[in-house]
Design an enzyme around this catalytic site. Structure first.
Site, PDB file in Angstrom:
ATOM      1  CG  ASP A 161      -2.041  -1.002   1.121  1.00  0.00           C
ATOM      2  OD1 ASP A 161      -2.238  -1.560   0.030  1.00  0.00           O
ATOM      3  OD2 ASP A 161      -2.729  -1.235   2.140  1.00  0.00           O
ATOM      4  CD  GLU A 169      -0.660  -4.903 -10.420  1.00  0.00           C
ATOM      5  OE1 GLU A 169      -0.306  -5.870 -11.122  1.00  0.00           O
ATOM      6  OE2 GLU A 169      -1.670  -4.929  -9.684  1.00  0.00           O
TER       7      GLU A 169
END
Length: 353
Positions: A240, A266
């Site tokens: 994260d 992503e």
């Protein structure tokens, strides 16, 4: 063949299709080592059903290079595609509050209407009496009565004005709530940049401007290389942190009119109005180099996780084209960058030849 038999056969086919989809969903849950819960089943059943192209693409991107989906990623996909979003929830709640507030205003306006009618009737009565002979005392009493009626309706009008102002303030507050919900609905909760919905709106707006003005517009599709491996090795909290870092670097590296969005997982996107392909590639190289130069550090643990790299695909908008075609060309350029060894920028011209 009778309609009854045809319906029965169709029902059998539907049942068989559902059984196959369910079996595939459970098999894929087992392959990825996921929890066999209703959320994961719904996610994979819908994926194999193929009715949601955005979900299909998101899962295929996540499974690229044979990567397995983590439970955290599946939770994110389920929340993204199957839960009631903040905007819809806010609309439902705020609509009810607005209905109550508007009802109150209508009641207030109806009340003042009846009061105004009564005042008018009272004045008409006074006027009729004035046509008749009367003493000074009677005239004074009538003037006092007219003054009293006038004072009373002024007081009621003042109270109404206060009530209407309060109702107006409540409606203004509801508008703020809806505006806030709309922003939240278009913002990625983790990174604070635009999410897929925000991306769709920004891309449509940029394409419309490009078509009207003749100015160029280029789309970058950006993917963090080997993110799944990084995430699995160092944990989701570090993953994260990487996503937030990449979002920050991309945002800081573009102009105010540009839009950076988290496309999913992503993968990020950058919409570049007033920017042609050549300049967009130069900017993409700068962004790629900037991200690659950053070290992922956890100061509380005194740990250095190294760095991550980006692969980028670039495509320029062709006025009048379907936006899916633009996204497809940018995607193809991104895949070329991936196949070419990653940590590089490829433009659509590279794909074409």
């Amino acid at each position: 063949m009778s309609s009854g038999k045809a319906a029965a056969m169709a029902g059998e086919e539907d049942f068989e299709t559902a059984r196959i989809l369910a079996s595939r969903a459970m098999d894929r849950i087992a392959v990825h080592g996921l929890l066999p819960n209703p959320e994961n089943f719904t996610l994979w059943y819908a994926y194999f059903g193929g009715q949601n192209p955005d979900l299909t693409r998101a899962i295929e991107l996540a499974q690229r290079d044979g990567a397995k989906l983590s439970q955290g990623h599946c939770d994110e996909l389920y929340k993204r595609f199957f839960t009631l979003d903040a905007e819809a929830q806010a609309i439902r709640e705020t609509s009810e509050r607005a209905r109550v507030a508007l009802g109150r205003i209508l009641d207030q306006l109806g009340s003042v209407g009846s009061e105004t009618d009564r005042y008018g009737q009272a004045l008409a009565g006074f006027r009729g009496e004035l046509d008749q002979p009367m003493s000074l005392a009677e005239l004074r009493a009538m003037v006092a009565a007219i003054a009293a009626e006038t004072t009373a309706i002024v007081d009621r009008q003042t109270r109404l004005q206060s009530q209407l102002l309060e109702s107006s303030q409540q409606l203004a507050e509801l508008r703020v709530v809806l505006d806030s919900a709309r922003r939240e609905a278009m913002t990625d909760g983790l990174t604070g940049i635009a999410n897929r919905r925000g991306f769709d709106l920004a891309l449509a707006s940029a394409a419309e401007e490009a078509a009207q003005t003749g100015m160029p517009m280029t789309l970058l599709m950006v993917d963090i290389d080997h993110f799944k491996r990084f995430n699995d090795t160092h944990g989701h909290l570090v993953g994260d942190h990487v996503l937030k870092l990449v979002a920050k670097v991309l945002t800081e590296g573009v102009k105010g009119r540009d839009t950076v969005a988290r496309y999913g997982g992503e993968e990020f996107s950058v919409i570049l109005p007033h920017t042609g392909l050549q300049n967009a590639v130069k900017l993409a190289e700068q962004l790629r180099a900037s991200v690659g130069s950053r070290q992922i550090i956890n100061r509380s643990r005194n740990a250095n996780y190294g760095s991550v790299t980006l692969s980028v695909g670039a495509a320029e908008y062709r006025p009048g084209e379907d936006l899916l075609a633009l996204m497809r060309r940018a995607d193809e350029a991104l895949y070329t960058a991936k196949r070419g060894g990653r940590n590089r920028v490829c433009a659509e011209a590279t794909v074409a030849g």
